[in-house]
Design an enzyme around this catalytic site. Structure first.
Site, PDB file in Angstrom:
ATOM      1  N   ARG A 144      54.787  34.512  66.316  1.00  0.00           N
ATOM      2  CA  ARG A 144      55.347  35.826  65.986  1.00  0.00           C
ATOM      3  C   ARG A 144      55.234  36.856  67.103  1.00  0.00           C
ATOM      4  O   ARG A 144      55.893  37.888  67.043  1.00  0.00           O
ATOM      5  CB  ARG A 144      54.695  36.357  64.707  1.00  0.00           C
ATOM      6  CG  ARG A 144      54.839  35.423  63.503  1.00  0.00           C
ATOM      7  CD  ARG A 144      56.293  35.079  63.193  1.00  0.00           C
ATOM      8  NE  ARG A 144      56.408  34.176  62.043  1.00  0.00           N
ATOM      9  CZ  ARG A 144      57.551  33.721  61.576  1.00  0.00           C
ATOM     10  NH1 ARG A 144      58.695  34.026  62.170  1.00  0.00           N
ATOM     11  NH2 ARG A 144      57.574  32.912  60.537  1.00  0.00           N
ATOM     12  N   ALA A 187      54.884  45.442  42.722  1.00  0.00           N
ATOM     13  CA  ALA A 187      55.928  46.293  42.150  1.00  0.00           C
ATOM     14  C   ALA A 187      56.182  45.914  40.690  1.00  0.00           C
ATOM     15  O   ALA A 187      56.994  46.523  40.016  1.00  0.00           O
ATOM     16  CB  ALA A 187      57.203  46.196  42.965  1.00  0.00           C
TER      17      ALA A 187
END
Lengths: 315, 315, 315, 315
Positions: free
Chosen positions: D231, D123
């Site tokens: 996870r 970004a």
């Protein structure tokens, strides 16, 4: 930067320690140990522990290279030699640990340096404070049309004010709603203890990327220099450079000989490609070279000229 | 283990340091700092630097998990919790540096643990000493026919003597030839200064794998525990276990709370598979299970029975 | 290099595979896949698997830098840009796996590159073959008195013969004794099946460092280039350079655009320090600089002059 | 999940490749190669490349352990053995690369797994799309008062609606302001081409943490399993578990034998401490143990009981 009373007390307690040790110590670094050095508007950098000094690098190099290294008579000469020839392992023998408070969007850049140990404040388990980064008017800058990656003309006056206003309002509003979601006040009137709030792990998604986080970050000197080489560089984003510059200064205090070699060979130095060397050689001989015969692109040519301060030769 | 006069002096100098520091210190570890703890016949382990203690683990865990960790009231409780749930990063916040002298064939096992910093004495640049490992008569062992990876019946008496003789003679002869090739005495008579010797980087190839080398080895506590879990284990080769056991003892001095948790959960603990859990549950209920209905191989069945001291159930 | 019948068959089987895949493939690399490329007297290098090609680097760079990278119009231009500016992560997107047979003393140098995955033949569990490295007469070299780390005047004629004889005899003798210790023939007469042999994990210590071992070694392109930069360099030991040169050639076949950029910027390039840049700038302007005013040591000055082919300026 | 026309075309192009290779291939994985498997409301997981299969693990283990591994007759038996005894390096011989689209707050959890190669959409250089994660009504949950780290009673009805409204409005507003700052419309009326916009690297700080990002993430099978073990676990945050579950399924397709062993020993298995083993042994013998004599904390006792489905013994 404003510390909580609790933090101020913790720092005071840590700094008042007077322990005896047989380990090597660095008085210049001890003198700033635990101190919160301000970074940006709410951030800080603290050195909270370290291992080794310049002599530790020399010690391990001498065990590796043995008598060979005795030819290099001084410690400074040896460290410069190691730096120049990209010897890496002796610099890994020093370790440092920082406590850093920084905006999340900078933390995301920083974490890309993987060879480090990190413990970050977890917004899954804890509530973040209402602190977010707002650029100073001076640094609020318009993206240059030339270099879309950097900043060009500065946004000034009214426009700057508007931008800062927007950033501030959005951060405050999203934070207030974050707090509200956590604090269960969904009935529009008062806090209702019987109502469940939203899980922290979910509520945090409403925060903006300029919210401050903090972490312990520990790395060895080699990887710290790799980090600083990229992040204390003029091409790095201003906000991370602020942190890198503070850390560069701690390196100077910690391992002054290594710091000098690092500044000379890495930060102040340049890499020249095989093609680039051929061009420089011709320049030295007084021969003419122009870009068309150089085999370089315009961009690469200009980078080479700039590295040697030959601005008049840029195209 | 015999230290050179130079080494003895170096250790004495290092141990006589009395530095002031604001860093955390561990008196129990300071008391053995720099000391050469003997390993095998000529090797040693020395702790030469360290960073942090048990409180450093707690400190970083509390920054990560914030107020959540306050539920776990004591430091010991928190460290046990972290160990039990495989939290890794807080244990990375402690760092230790060893100076180790060890036989090359053990160094080759050791170096497979990659997450560490190493500076090894370089036989490319320096000359290795005439020191090689010879097993003690007690440890000279015949390879068991059952477990081809371990040692079974002990080689004794005459046979042991013969083996030790062979090992000694070969190591001495190859070392003498190494020295001769380096020292240029190729004319069969006297040292001839005008004759070139063989490069060290080549001559070293004549040495046997029990020749001693040395290195500085630095790692964090998490990776040290990973190393010790494998190398202080009964399945590890005896020669590396000797080093691991010494290091385990330094961990006990350095971070006693973590050491206890490590011994309980990792060293003394066991992993049970999903199938294994089902079997244990039946045992607890007093139900019958035999290997044929268990889904386990004979080897796995026996490993499970042994883990729970159910030797009568082995097949 | 001599392959066993078993190895020859395995290679033949692997090469005869004709699989369909949607993954990117590199025909030039496929054409040498699995092939045992000879290295030194008994070693080899085999490419046994790979992931990605030049386009994979471009693909990941474009996802990172997004529209920004579109300014660099061609793939080659982008790869050169990434190399020049030390961008690292895109090059990590390619992976390669080698099967290598090499002398142990070279394996020990090699393994110091830690960011790789390795499975080595284990002499703890298996018996090593009777194969050891002997330098060619051409490469047998005397250690120069100038540069104690390299090789200078070549050892020739009778002296060379003597050295090779020594190396050969010692390797053979220690191997024979290794075998004898394993094979239980300790009564001086005949093999006695009832007698225990020495454990493999112990017997191996009698082998010399030029004994061959083998491993699978897998790494990403970035770390491979870091390895090649150091090991295909003229300062690297000849024996590891032989392997690095073969691998460099596989990189050329695999990722030709990256290979060109690597040769230009890393292998053929040079680093110039801040002080060095100032000197070169003066040379270009036709100004005089001599070593006394340069701030460089003699060694560093000469390295700089050599980097730019200014041999007449050496001191 | 909605793909752009460009993305759909890219996937189609990639999937239409029909390349010949001598490398091992996995048809079950090839069949889903490049496919965008939906995750959460706008995210996806794509397998974009892989290296090796179950046989690659066996191949490297057999080179390591040599003839010793031939005792374990089948590939499945060997892989189970390796998993049970925590052998790590053979599993590192397989590599996989994913393209993942995910919310930033999840990316921040994910990146803590350091042994992987990553290229994230930047970004700093590019503009992020207007896409942000909103939990489904079903998953919107109140933080349980018992376990402050998980989610307890579900937020429902009006309250859920309010929360979703807040999250949506804040994300939209901050995104709109992000876009405005970039697009230079600061005069309150119309786009003014002559006015500079804010640099992307700064404007991004206004985005909320549920904004989607994307990256290429490449790792070896060992580290992938370490990631999945944590996870894909019930204690992991729901949002990352969604990704882990999809990836677990790709592991099943890729290396089915390893997958089975992983599910049995890691996912379905449990670790028992030394103290825990003593308790279980007493249970098996029919002896009585209660928490007061066990040396365990209440929390640890209950965890142990739960691991063996002894819910009636919980305290």
């Amino acid at each position: 930067m404003k510390l909580t009373t609790e933090q101020t007390q913790e720092i005071k307690d840590q700094q008042s320690q007077q322990n005896q040790t047989k380990r090597v110590t660095v008085p210049a670094l001890e003198s700033i140990l635990y101190e919160a050095m301000p970074a940006l508007d709410h951030g800080f950098v603290r050195v909270v522990d370290y291992m080794g000094d310049d002599s530790s690098i020399v010690q391990s190099a001498r065990v590796s290279y043995g008598k060979g290294t005795k030819q290099v008579s001084t410690d400074a000469g040896l460290i410069k030699y190691l730096m120049r020839h990209w010897h890496s392992t002796p610099f890994e023998m020093c370790e440092i640990k920082y406590h850093v408070k920084l905006p999340i969007f900078i933390a995301r850049q920083w974490i890309r340096h993987r060879t480090a140990n990190v413990n970050e404040y977890s917004a899954r388990y804890s509530i973040l404070d209402k602190e977010f980064y707002l650029p100073s008017a001076k640094n609020l800058a318009a993206q240059s049309s030339i270099n879309r990656q950097g900043r060009g003309d500065v946004i000034e006056g009214e426009q700057a004010k508007e931008v800062l206003e927007l950033l501030k309002n959005d951060a405050e509003q999203t934070y207030d709603n974050y707090e509200m979601m956590l604090n269960q006040r969904f009935d529009g009137s008062t806090i209702n203890e019987n109502k469940k709030g939203l899980a922290r792990e979910l509520a945090r998604m409403n925060l903006t990327l300029n919210t401050y986080t903090q972490w312990y970050w520990k790395t060895d000197l080699l990887n710290l220099m790799n980090f600083l080489r990229l992040r204390a560089d003029s091409h790095a984003q201003y906000e991370i450079r602020v942190y890198a510059d503070i850390m560069l200064d701690t390196v100077k205090k910690w391992v002054p000989i290594t710091y000098d070699a690092f500044m000379d060979y890495r930060v102040g130095g340049t890499e020249v490609s095989a093609k680039g060397k051929a061009i420089i050689q011709k320049f030295i001989k007084g021969e003419n070279v122009d870009i068309s015969s150089s085999g370089l692109s315009k961009r690469e040519w200009n980078e080479l000229m700039q590295a040697f301060n030959l601005d008049d030769k840029k195209v």
